[in-house]
Design an enzyme around this catalytic site. Structure first.
Site, PDB file in Angstrom:
ATOM      1  N   LYS A   1     -10.731   0.186   4.766  1.00  0.00           N
ATOM      2  CA  LYS A   1      -9.756   0.994   5.509  1.00  0.00           C
ATOM      3  C   LYS A   1     -10.444   2.216   6.130  1.00  0.00           C
ATOM      4  O   LYS A   1     -10.185   2.574   7.282  1.00  0.00           O
ATOM      5  CB  LYS A   1      -8.609   1.416   4.572  1.00  0.00           C
TER       6      LYS A   1
ATOM      7  N   GLN B   1      -4.128   3.843  -3.165  1.00  0.00           N
ATOM      8  CA  GLN B   1      -4.490   2.447  -3.401  1.00  0.00           C
ATOM      9  C   GLN B   1      -3.872   1.962  -4.718  1.00  0.00           C
ATOM     10  O   GLN B   1      -4.055   2.587  -5.757  1.00  0.00           O
ATOM     11  CB  GLN B   1      -6.028   2.302  -3.423  1.00  0.00           C
TER      12      GLN B   1
ATOM     13  N   ASP C   1       1.835   3.498   4.322  1.00  0.00           N
ATOM     14  CA  ASP C   1       1.949   2.201   3.650  1.00  0.00           C
ATOM     15  C   ASP C   1       3.396   1.705   3.670  1.00  0.00           C
ATOM     16  O   ASP C   1       3.656   0.534   3.420  1.00  0.00           O
ATOM     17  CB  ASP C   1       1.497   2.331   2.183  1.00  0.00           C
TER      18      ASP C   1
END
Ligand code: NDP
Length: 292
Positions: free
Chosen positions: A54, A98, A121
């Site tokens: 990412k 994460q 997200d």
């Protein structure tokens, strides 16, 4: 092979190119780079690999990333302090925590803390709630389901009126994928570990999204001829011919399903690249929302 292969790498590159153009326009207008803060707790190798992919994508698209790597034994209070700091920071447009977090941490509380304008997200309960409500839009659509729908639309698969089956009901893939499909007027069945007679439910699916994390679980003779099959699963399978000793496979038995389906995503090279591309798109959008 009868199915058309859905080339996730190609479509992901198209999304990334569009994002890079928008980022360059912002830079030309003197605006700061859209910047993603990544929060990685502990030393899971898979999580570290995803985070570095990412960050690499941010750099390739002219965006910034700020890395926060925290010890596995960090306390809930310390982690929450960092999230609050990132929420306030003018240098940060998007926050990516994460998952999974180590088991002593309350994931739900951490995700709830992420400011909705920075929730790239799309996992905050507010974003998911908006996704579930008619006439409302989330600020950010969760990246993996967003990528799945994007692939179906780009391949010209008719979603409206289709029978769609989503295999898996997790907060990050299955459930938001089902909500997106309903929003696009599909008739959706959500299957999970207690579903009875999965093959017969799946045989009815014009569109099938598989996200259960079980290698090659879904067999070719469960697939309706001509169906569009989107395989989200990423599983490693022992393979003595590979240097690493394993290879990646999806939740669908690809070799069998490709002979029956109309469209199918490969693993790797299907949904995976789309997830990162959509995260980049969401991060660029966050910068637009915060600093139009
Ligand atoms: P979770 O483990 O959170 O959820 C799995 C879901 O599958 C649950 O709803 C579970 O049911 C259901 N399930 C498990 N076993 C069965 C079974 N035998 N029959 C029917 N349903 C079953 O997984 P995630 O959603 O996080 O991930 C799913 C897969 O997608 C994984 O392989 C993961 O690595 C991959 N993934 C890939 C991404 C990408 O970018 N390509 C991104 C995110 C995930 P129940 O609710 O009843 O327990």
């Amino acid at each position: 092979m009868t199915a058309q292969l859905i080339d996730g790498k190609l479509f992901a590159q198209q999304v990334r190119d569009e994002v890079a153009v928008n980022v360059a326009k912002r830079s030309a207008a003197g605006k700061p780079k859209p910047t993603l803060a990544t929060v990685l707790v502990g030393d899971r190798v898979d999580s570290a690999t995803y985070v570095s992919a990412k960050q690499k994508a941010c750099a390739e698209l002219g965006m910034g990333s700020i890395s926060h790597q925290l010890p596995a034994d960090i306390s809930q209070a310390e982690l929450e302090k960092l999230i609050k700091k990132l929420n306030k920071s003018k240098k940060v447009n998007g926050i990516l925590v994460q998952l999974p977090l180590p088991s002593h941490l309350d994931e739900e509380r951490v995700l709830q803390l992420v400011s909705i304008e920075k929730d790239v997200d799309g996992f905050s309960p507010i974003n998911i709630g908006r996704l579930a409500q008619k006439g409302r839009e989330p600020l950010f659509v969760p990246c993996t389901p967003y990528g799945c729908i994007y692939l179906l639309e780009k391949m010209g698969v008719q979603i409206e009126g289709a029978n769609a089956v989503v295999l898996g009901r997790s907060n990050i893939v299955g459930m938001p994928a089902a909500l997106l499909l309903v929003g696009k007027n599909a008739t959706v069945t959500i299957c999970h570990s207690r579903t009875k007679d999965l093959p017969s439910v799946i045989r009815n699916a014009d569109i099938l999204i598989a996200a259960i994390g079980k290698p090659e679980f879904l067999r070719g003779d469960w697939v309706k001829p001509g169906a569009a099959v989107v395989d989200v699963g990423i599983n490693s399978k022992p393979d003595a011919t590979k240097k690493s000793g394993y290879r990646l496979v999806g939740d669908v038995n690809f070799d069998e399903a490709k002979e029956v389906a109309g469209f199918i995503t490969p693993v790797p090279g299907g949904v995976g690249p789309m997830t990162i591309a959509m995260l980049m798109r969401n991060t660029a959008r966050a910068a637009e929302i915060q600093d139009p």
